[in-house]
Write a protein that holds these residues in place. Structure first.
Motif, PDB file in Angstrom:
ATOM      1  N   LEU A 155       0.818  -1.209   0.000  1.00  0.00           N
ATOM      2  CA  LEU A 155       0.000   0.000   0.000  1.00  0.00           C
ATOM      3  C   LEU A 155       0.861   1.273   0.000  1.00  0.00           C
ATOM      4  CD1 LEU A 155      -2.923   0.800  -0.027  1.00  0.00           C
ATOM      5  CD2 LEU A 155      -2.895   0.889   2.451  1.00  0.00           C
ATOM      6  N   LEU A 192       3.897   1.739  -1.142  1.00  0.00           N
ATOM      7  CA  LEU A 192       4.492   1.936  -2.472  1.00  0.00           C
ATOM      8  C   LEU A 192       3.469   2.528  -3.434  1.00  0.00           C
ATOM      9  CD1 LEU A 192       6.589   1.440  -4.750  1.00  0.00           C
ATOM     10  CD2 LEU A 192       5.658  -0.858  -4.942  1.00  0.00           C
ATOM     11  N   LEU A 193       2.244   1.971  -3.408  1.00  0.00           N
ATOM     12  CA  LEU A 193       1.232   2.433  -4.351  1.00  0.00           C
ATOM     13  C   LEU A 193       0.810   3.873  -4.032  1.00  0.00           C
ATOM     14  CD1 LEU A 193      -0.897  -0.808  -4.769  1.00  0.00           C
ATOM     15  CD2 LEU A 193       0.964   0.045  -6.175  1.00  0.00           C
ATOM     16  N   GLU A 197       2.682   6.187  -2.602  1.00  0.00           N
ATOM     17  CA  GLU A 197       3.760   7.080  -3.021  1.00  0.00           C
ATOM     18  C   GLU A 197       3.787   7.231  -4.533  1.00  0.00           C
ATOM     19  OE1 GLU A 197       6.968   6.704   0.588  1.00  0.00           O
ATOM     20  OE2 GLU A 197       7.288   5.465  -1.166  1.00  0.00           O
ATOM     21  N   SER A 198       3.575   6.115  -5.205  1.00  0.00           N
ATOM     22  CA  SER A 198       3.596   6.138  -6.666  1.00  0.00           C
ATOM     23  C   SER A 198       2.499   7.054  -7.215  1.00  0.00           C
ATOM     24  CB  SER A 198       3.461   4.703  -7.157  1.00  0.00           C
ATOM     25  OG  SER A 198       2.851   4.657  -8.395  1.00  0.00           O
ATOM     26  N   VAL A 222       3.605  10.683  -6.561  1.00  0.00           N
ATOM     27  CA  VAL A 222       4.688  11.201  -7.399  1.00  0.00           C
ATOM     28  C   VAL A 222       4.185  11.450  -8.812  1.00  0.00           C
ATOM     29  CG1 VAL A 222       6.964  10.761  -8.381  1.00  0.00           C
ATOM     30  CG2 VAL A 222       6.458  10.024  -6.063  1.00  0.00           C
ATOM     31  N   ASN A 223       3.473  10.504  -9.371  1.00  0.00           N
ATOM     32  CA  ASN A 223       3.042  10.634 -10.759  1.00  0.00           C
ATOM     33  C   ASN A 223       1.721   9.892 -10.970  1.00  0.00           C
ATOM     34  OD1 ASN A 223       2.746  10.739 -13.519  1.00  0.00           O
ATOM     35  ND2 ASN A 223       4.930  10.463 -13.931  1.00  0.00           N
ATOM     36  N   SER A 280       1.086   6.204 -12.835  1.00  0.00           N
ATOM     37  CA  SER A 280       0.580   5.139 -11.982  1.00  0.00           C
ATOM     38  C   SER A 280      -0.677   4.522 -12.580  1.00  0.00           C
ATOM     39  CB  SER A 280       0.276   5.669 -10.580  1.00  0.00           C
ATOM     40  OG  SER A 280       1.403   6.286 -10.044  1.00  0.00           O
ATOM     41  N   ARG A 319       7.131  10.535  -1.367  1.00  0.00           N
ATOM     42  CA  ARG A 319       7.696   9.864  -0.197  1.00  0.00           C
ATOM     43  C   ARG A 319       7.178  10.468   1.098  1.00  0.00           C
ATOM     44  NH1 ARG A 319      11.788   6.746  -2.667  1.00  0.00           N
ATOM     45  NH2 ARG A 319      11.952   5.653  -0.699  1.00  0.00           N
TER      46      ARG A 319
END
Lengths: 508, 324
Positions: free
Chosen positions: B184, B186-187, B189-190, B193-194, B198, B262
């Motif tokens: 979760l 990672l997703l 943050e992804s 960020v973008n 994603s 992050r």
């Protein structure tokens, strides 16, 4: 010979853990076009950034007009007469064309910006470079090619002594490149020194008077264009013999394809692409050819569900597939690598590892993380297989060079083992070596039974890689070509069939 | 410990030292009736609501969002529960109704942001303004006081340590485990960020964004219960007033960027402790009430400046340029 306007002596630039440039010498004379050549990660962009004050060298010096300079940033460099047009258009899309051209140098009246004078001045500059766009229109309303030319108009606006063009042509079509070169020649004849970076060898040989080749952060040598042949240049850049590209020409299994995997029937979207039929078979590479804005990307996005179709349907394995979005496509085994690496591809602030497993992880759902051990194995395997450098799983993806970013994106999809891989401009703006690796990989994947839809602005590349080429013109599929004797000329003819349209630049 | 947590830790230590200097007994703890007492325990107890909201806010900010409505949602939670208890209802059913309502408001915020595409600051501004009005409607403009021992526990109760801080820390540990042990984090943050990249990689961006808004609303709801339980009253106008600012500050001081991406839960914990210690310090060192907010602002500004990339570059030792 006259004195060089830019004289870089023994410059070194370091990033944490990387020696990006080591004792590099570089000269730039007034009234010449000097090409800076090298693979991705050779240090071309770093050298430019050291010149324009973005990076601070740890050793060496930069002389401008005989005087030692150390710019604190691009703005200072610009004031000193060094104007730069970067690879990725660095303009404000939400402002108007006129505002972008004169940003920071707006004509003023009583302390306020004089909008009318600004538009007039912008129109003048646009006319000088022969670009017909409305200065009042917002930049976002124009395609990338136009934005690139606006960026050049901006550089021209400051009467630069040195004009740095970092990959200015990667998104331009033949007409626009010719237009750009006309302007570059005018500026050169006025005595401007032009530093030109491009991966298109044809263009380099067409425009450059002199070249400097970099490899792994060091200078290989400096030659005049006349004394260095293409083969020698490529060998200087790569430091090894080239055989990969030739190998590809004679793929033994070219033209051999299996059962239909994906069938599109009258698929279309208003304003993007007219309804078309398309069949892609297992183990087949289908190329999409056409000019910029002919609907190549739009077609690919429909197949992936990135945009919703208004008409038609898609069948996978003969079963209708409801393409509600990318997830539906991924579940059906379709993968899509966007042409916009930065905006739609990489997640720049995440590590190489996280980027590589992102699609796989997204497919598994949040509750089933990819085990660390498996992730590390996959990362190690693909970094090696695709020769991604630096081979550091914890490096931030945004810090990789363009070619390595592209390979990382490819790896992201390969780990999901797709059945159809849609590659939109996978080789744009990357060097010969990485380009050959990617083309070779596509051929291998197809031989293993994967279907590939390959989109590229370079016709030779499309023709070389593909079993079959679908030609697009004005947002419409106009023809399909196949056969062993498929040649670039045939495709060019089809693309150019409309009166007034010129064939797209054929680059090697 | 990672480098970016260095300044928050130093700031917290410095604040504690100031307090010890002014009040030598500051660090002393004593046990009484099975409870711990002392200034540090007070800081923890009073900081619990901010920490809990900041926790949810961290995830929202990681997705490039922000939630300004947390204070209003907290007020609604208190208002619903107290009105329910005052009308003779059971405190537990009251709290359940309150939290269900908070989840609904989180769904509303998430809907505006992820489906309609309204900018988060505007989308949540709607509820920030309207929420107080809703709370006023529920309490009919009155301050509702209740006297219910069970309800008092959540904000003022003790299990050796204050129950409120135990709840907040449990939530923090829970979120840390869920986001870092699963994918979760990672997703999230992804997406932060973008978002477009994603989406094209197959991440359910919309669901993730929606979920974090529901989660922060639930955090706010529980925080609202703590606040109202602590004083055994629901004040629609003042409960959780400006707590969104404290929560956002805690996240930012903790090193999570408002640009998304992050995030650091440890940083948020430190940030919340700094904010609460600061508030306490203002009282202990006797800063005149009229300059309290200015004092707070100066300290927060200092911490943020220390973390700013431009300043850390300027402070970093210059590399020597070797001349030929």
């Amino acid at each position: 010979m006259t004195e060089p306007v830019v004289d870089i002596r023994g410059i070194s630039v370091e990033f944490p853990g990387v020696k990006a440039l080591q004792e590099v010498d570089f000269r730039l004379f007034p009234g010449e076009v000097h090409a800076l050549m090298g693979e991705n990660g050779a240090g071309k962009s770093t050298l430019i950034k050291a010149l324009t004050g973005v990076h601070r060298p740890v050793a060496g010096e930069v002389l401008l007009g005989g005087e030692r300079v150390a710019f604190a940033g691009p703005a200072q460099a610009q004031d000193a007469g060094i104007s730069t047009v970067y690879q990725e258009v660095a303009l404000c899309a939400n402002l108007t064309v006129a505002e972008n051209i004169l940003l920071g140098r707006e004509p003023r009246r009583f302390g306020a910006i004089n909008g009318r004078a600004m538009r007039a001045r912008a129109a003048e500059l646009l006319a000088r470079i022969g670009l017909r766009v409305d200065p009042r229109s917002t930049l976002a309303s124009h395609p990338i090619a136009i934005r690139q030319l606006v960026a050049i108009a901006r550089a021209v606006a400051i009467d630069a002594r040195v004009l740095v063009l970092d990959e200015p042509t990667s998104s331009l079509d033949a007409d626009e490149v010719a237009e750009l070169f006309r302007i570059v020649r005018v500026l050169r004849d006025e005595g401007v020194a032009v530093l030109f970076v491009s991966h298109f060898l044809d263009q380099v040989y067409e425009i450059a008077d002199r070249m400097t080749v970099l490899r792994n952060g060091r200078v290989v040598g400096e030659w005049t264009t006349a004394e260095l042949g293409r083969l020698e240049l490529v060998q200087a850049m790569l430091g090894r013999e080239l055989g990969v590209l030739d190998e590809l020409e004679h793929r033994p299994d070219k033209g051999r394809a299996g059962e239909p995997l994906l069938v599109a029937e009258q698929l279309g979207r208003k304003g993007a692409i007219a309804p078309f039929d398309l069949t892609i078979r297992r183990g087949e590479v289908v190329g999409l050819a056409g000019l910029l804005g002919s609907g190549r990307t739009e077609l690919a996005r429909l197949l992936y569900g990135a945009d919703k179709a208004d008409t038609g349907r898609v069948l996978v394995d003969g079963e209708p597939l409801k393409l509600r979005g990318p997830r539906a496509a991924i579940e059906a085994g379709i993968a899509f690598s966007s042409e916009d690496r930065k905006g739609e591809g990489l997640v720049a602030d995440l590590s190489v590892r996280d980027n590589l497993i992102l699609a796989m992880q997204a497919a598994r759902g949040w509750a089933r993380p990819v085990p660390r051990k498996q992730a590390d194995e996959l990362v190690a395997k693909y970094l090696k297989m695709l020769d991604i450098r630096p081979a550091d799983p914890d490096a931030l993806a945004g810090n990789l060079s363009g070619g390595n970013q592209q390979k990382l994106l490819l790896a992201r999809w390969l780990v999901t083992r797709p059945r159809l891989l849609v590659l939109d401009e996978p080789t744009r703006g990357i060097d010969v070596g990485a380009k050959a690796q990617i083309q070779k990989l596509v051929a291998e994947l197809a031989a293993d039974g994967m279907a590939v839809l390959f989109i590229s602005a370079e016709l030779e590349e499309v023709v070389r890689v593909s079993d079959r080429v679908v030609v697009l013109r004005d947002r419409r599929v106009v023809a399909e070509l196949s056969g062993v004797d498929l040649g670039v000329d045939d495709v060019v003819e089809l693309i150019a069939a409309t009166p007034g349209a010129e064939p797209e630049k054929v680059a090697s | 410990m990672s480098r970016r947590l260095l300044w928050p830790v130093l700031a917290l230590v410095a604040l504690l030292l100031v307090n010890v200097f002014v009040t030598p007994s500051f660090l002393s703890l004593r046990m009484q009736d099975g409870h711990l007492f002392g200034s540090l325990v007070d800081i923890l107890r009073n900081g619990a609501p901010t920490l809990l909201i900041a926790l949810g806010m961290t995830l929202v900010i990681a997705t490039r969002g922000i939630d300004l409505s947390v204070g209003a949602v907290a007020a609604i939670a208190g208002a619903v529960t107290c009105t329910h208890i005052a009308a003779g209802g059971d405190p537990f059913s009251g709290m359940a109704i309150a939290l269900a309502l908070c989840a609904l408001m989180g769904l509303w915020n998430g809907f505006l942001v992820s489906v309609v595409g309204v900018q988060p600051i505007i989308a949540t501004l709607v509820l920030m303004t309207a929420g107080r009005g809703i709370a006023m409607l529920i309490t009919e403009g009155q301050i509702i006081t209740v006297d219910n021992p069970a309800y008092r526990q959540i904000g003022a109760g003790f299990l050796v340590l204050p129950i409120a801080i135990l709840i907040s820390v449990a939530a923090l540990v829970g979120v840390a485990l869920v986001t870092r042990r699963t994918a979760l984090g990672l997703l999230i943050e992804s997406v932060g960020v973008n978002p477009e990249a994603s989406r094209l990689a197959g991440v359910r961006s919309r669901t993730i964004i929606w979920t974090v808004y529901v989660f922060v609303a639930l955090c706010s709801g529980v925080a609202g219960l703590m606040i109202s339980s602590n004083v055994s009253a629901a004040d629609a106008n003042n409960a959780g007033l400006w707590i969104e600012m404290d929560a956002i500050l805690a996240v930012v001081i903790g090193g999570t960027s408002l640009a998304g991406g992050r995030y650091s839960l440890t940083g948020t914990l430190l940030g919340a402790l700094i904010i609460q210690t600061l508030t306490t310090t203002v009282y202990t060192i006797g800063v005149p009430p009229e300059v309290t907010l200015v004092f707070k602002a100066v300290v927060v500004l200092a911490v943020c400046l220390l973390q700013a990339p431009a300043l850390s570059r300027a402070l970093a030792p210059r590399r020597k340029v070797v001349l030929p």
